[in-house]
Design a protein around this motif. Structure first.
Motif, short mmCIF file in Angstrom:
data_model
loop_
_atom_site.label_atom_id
_atom_site.label_comp_id
_atom_site.label_asym_id
_atom_site.label_seq_id
_atom_site.Cartn_x
_atom_site.Cartn_y
_atom_site.Cartn_z
N LEU A 3 0.86 -1.18 0.00
CA LEU A 3 0.00 0.00 0.00
C LEU A 3 0.89 1.23 0.00
O LEU A 3 1.49 1.59 1.01
N TYR A 62 -1.82 5.45 -3.72
CA TYR A 62 -2.92 4.64 -3.19
C TYR A 62 -3.98 4.33 -4.25
O TYR A 62 -5.18 4.43 -4.00
N LEU A 105 -6.65 1.13 -3.82
CA LEU A 105 -7.39 1.20 -2.57
C LEU A 105 -8.76 1.78 -2.82
O LEU A 105 -8.90 2.84 -3.43
N SER A 131 -9.56 -3.11 -6.99
CA SER A 131 -8.78 -2.69 -5.84
C SER A 131 -8.16 -3.89 -5.13
O SER A 131 -8.74 -4.97 -5.09
N TRP A 185 -7.12 -3.42 -1.88
CA TRP A 185 -7.34 -3.15 -0.46
C TRP A 185 -8.75 -2.61 -0.25
O TRP A 185 -9.29 -1.89 -1.10
N VAL A 200 -8.02 -0.98 7.17
CA VAL A 200 -7.74 -1.26 5.77
C VAL A 200 -7.27 -2.70 5.70
O VAL A 200 -6.41 -3.13 6.46
#
Length: 386
Positions: free
Chosen positions: A96, A100, A103, A109, A111, A137
Motif C-alpha cells: 500500500l 494509493y 485502494l 482494488s 485493499w 484497511v
C-alpha cells in the motif's frame, strides 16, 4: 558526468570476443562502471582536455579523473543494487503506497477500507483524533509467500497529553478480515498474527513497562486478546517505542523467515533498526490476509498509515522443510524455543518459592507468640488460684 548512468545499463554484457553472457546484478554494475570510466577517459582524450596547460600535469590529472570515475561507479552500483532488490522483490499486490491507486471499493482494488478509514494524498487515516472511532484497511489478496518482510511507515499523533491519548493501532496477518471488535478495531479471538502498537496503559500503570508499547501475539481463534490487561497474558514478545507524536518518521519492520519472526523499529531518526522481538519456532499457515486497524475510546489520536511495503525473501529450503510447512493448518508456537515464556515461568517459580518460605516463617512466628502468650496466661491463672 552521470554517475547514475550505471543503473541504466543492459542486463547483458558483451565480451571482447563479441559473445553475450548473462550478468547478475553485481557483475553488470561492476562492468558498467568500468565501461563508463573507459568511455569518459576516451572522450576527454578526444576533446583535448589533457593538452591544456595545467600546474598538475597530465598524468596526475588523468589518474585523479579515473579515481573519481571509479568511486562514482561504485556508489552507483550500491544504489542500483538496492533499488534493484526493492523493484524485484516488492510485491505490489500486497503493498500500500502512494498514490494509493489500489485502494477503494472498485472490483480492481487490492485493499478495502472499513469504518472511519479515509484516503488522503499523503496517508491513509484509520481513525481521526475523535472519540469512539474505528477504522481499518484490509488486503483482498491472501498471502501465499513462505518468507517475507513487511516495512510499515506510520504516524500516531494527536492533541492529548501523555496518558490522555488512545488507544493505538494494530497490524494483522489473519484468516479473518473486515470484522469489527475490541482489539484495536478487530475481533479479539483471531486466527493468525497480531502486532499491537499500544499507546495507553489500561491495566497495571505501576508496572515497569513504558508506553507506547509494541507487542506480538499469535492467535488460534479461541484465545482472546485481553485489551483491559494490555494483552500481557498472551504476549510473545515486545518492546517500548516512542511512536506517538514523534519528531521523526516512525517505521516498523516485520520479517518472517524459516518459522522465525523478527520485529524491529526505527523511531529515533537514526535510520537504524532497533531490535524489538525475536521469536523462533513460530508456524503460520499461508493464505491469510494483511490488515491495519485502529480504535479510539474516551481518549483519541490520529492513526495514519503512510505505506505498507511487502518484500519476498529468497530463502533456500529442503523438500522436507517445504512439505512440513505445507502441512501447517493452525498457528502455533514451539514453546521449547520460546525463551520469554520460560523466563516468566522461572520468575513465577522463584516468586512462589519465596512466598512459601515467608509464609512458613510467618506461621512460625505466630506459633511462637501464641505459645508465649498462652504460657503467661496459664502462669497468671495459677498465681490467682494460690
Amino acid at each position: 558526468m552521470r554517475c547514475l548512468g550505471v543503473c541504466e545499463l543492459s542486463h547483458h554484457v558483451t565480451t571482447p570476443s563479441n559473445h553475450v553472457i548473462a550478468a547478475g546484478p553485481r557483475d553488470r554494475f561492476v562492468v558498467g562502471a568500468k565501461m563508463m570510466a573507459a568511455a569518459s577517459v576516451s572522450s576527454l582524450n578526444r576533446s583535448g582536455f589533457y593538452s591544456l596547460p595545467s600546474m598538475f600535469g597530465s598524468k596526475p590529472l588523468r589518474k585523479w579523473t579515473c579515481v573519481l570515475l571509479a568511486v562514482c561507479g561504485l556508489l552507483s552500483r550500491s544504489l542500483a543494487e538496492d533499488q534493484g532488490f526493492h523493484d524485484e522483490f516488492l510485491k505490489r499486490e500486497h503493498s500500500l503506497v502512494k498514490p494509493y491507486r489500489g485502494l477503494g471499493f472498485s472490483s480492481s482494488s487490492h485493499w478495502d477500507l472499513m469504518g472511519t478509514a479515509m484516503v488522503t494524498p499523503d496517508y491513509v487515516r484509520l481513525t481521526p483524533d475523535m472519540q469512539s472511532r474505528q477504522g481499518a484497511v484490509w488486503s483482498r489478496m491472501p498471502l501465499f509467500l513462505r518468507d517475507w518482510e513487511l516495512r510499515v511507515h506510520f504516524k500516531i499523533h494527536g492533541q492529548g497529553k501523555k496518558n490522555f491519548n488512545g488507544d493505538g493501532m494494530a497490524l494483522w496477518l489473519t484468516r479473518e478480515r473486515m470484522q469489527n471488535g475490541p482489539a484495536f478495531g478487530n475481533i479479539n479471538k483471531f486466527t493468525g498474527l497480531g502486532i499491537f502498537l499500544d499507546t495507553y496503559p489500561n491495566a497495571d500503570k505501576t508496572h515497569d513497562r513504558t508506553f507506547p508499547y509494541v507487542s506480538v501475539m499469535l492467535g488460534n481463534g479461541s484465545v482472546p486478546y485481553d485489551h483491559e490487561r494490555d494483552g500481557r497474558l498472551t504476549e510473545l514478545g515486545g518492546c517500548s517505542a516512542m511512536v506517538r507524536n514523534a519528531v521523526y518518521d516512525t517505521f516498523l519492520l516485520v520479517r518472517f523467515a524459516k518459522n522465525r519472526l523478527t520485529l524491529m523499529v526505527d523511531v529515533e531518526g537514526k535510520q537504524e533498526w532497533k531490535d524489538c522481538a525475536d521469536i523462533s519456532g513460530l508456524y503460520l499457515p499461508r493464505g491469510y490476509f494483511f490488515g491495519a486497524t485502529s480504535a479510539t475510546g474516551d481518549l483519541s489520536d490520529n492513526h495514519d498509515i503512510v505505506s505498507l511495503k511487502l518484500y519476498q525473501l529468497d530463502i533456500d529450503r529442503t523438500p522436507q522443510e517445504e512439505e512440513e510447512e505445507d502441512n501447517i493448518r493452525v498457528p502455533r508456537v514451539d514453546m521449547t524455543q520460546f525463551h520469554v515464556v520460560v523466563e516468566d515461568e522461572e520468575r513465577s517459580g522463584v516468586h512462589l518459592f519465596f512466598t512459601f518460605i515467608f509464609s512458613v516463617l510467618g506461621l512460625g512466628v505466630l506459633a511462637v507468640v501464641g505459645i508465649v502468650v498462652y504460657g503467661r496466661w496459664k502462669e497468671n491463672k495459677r498465681k490467682r488460684f494460690y
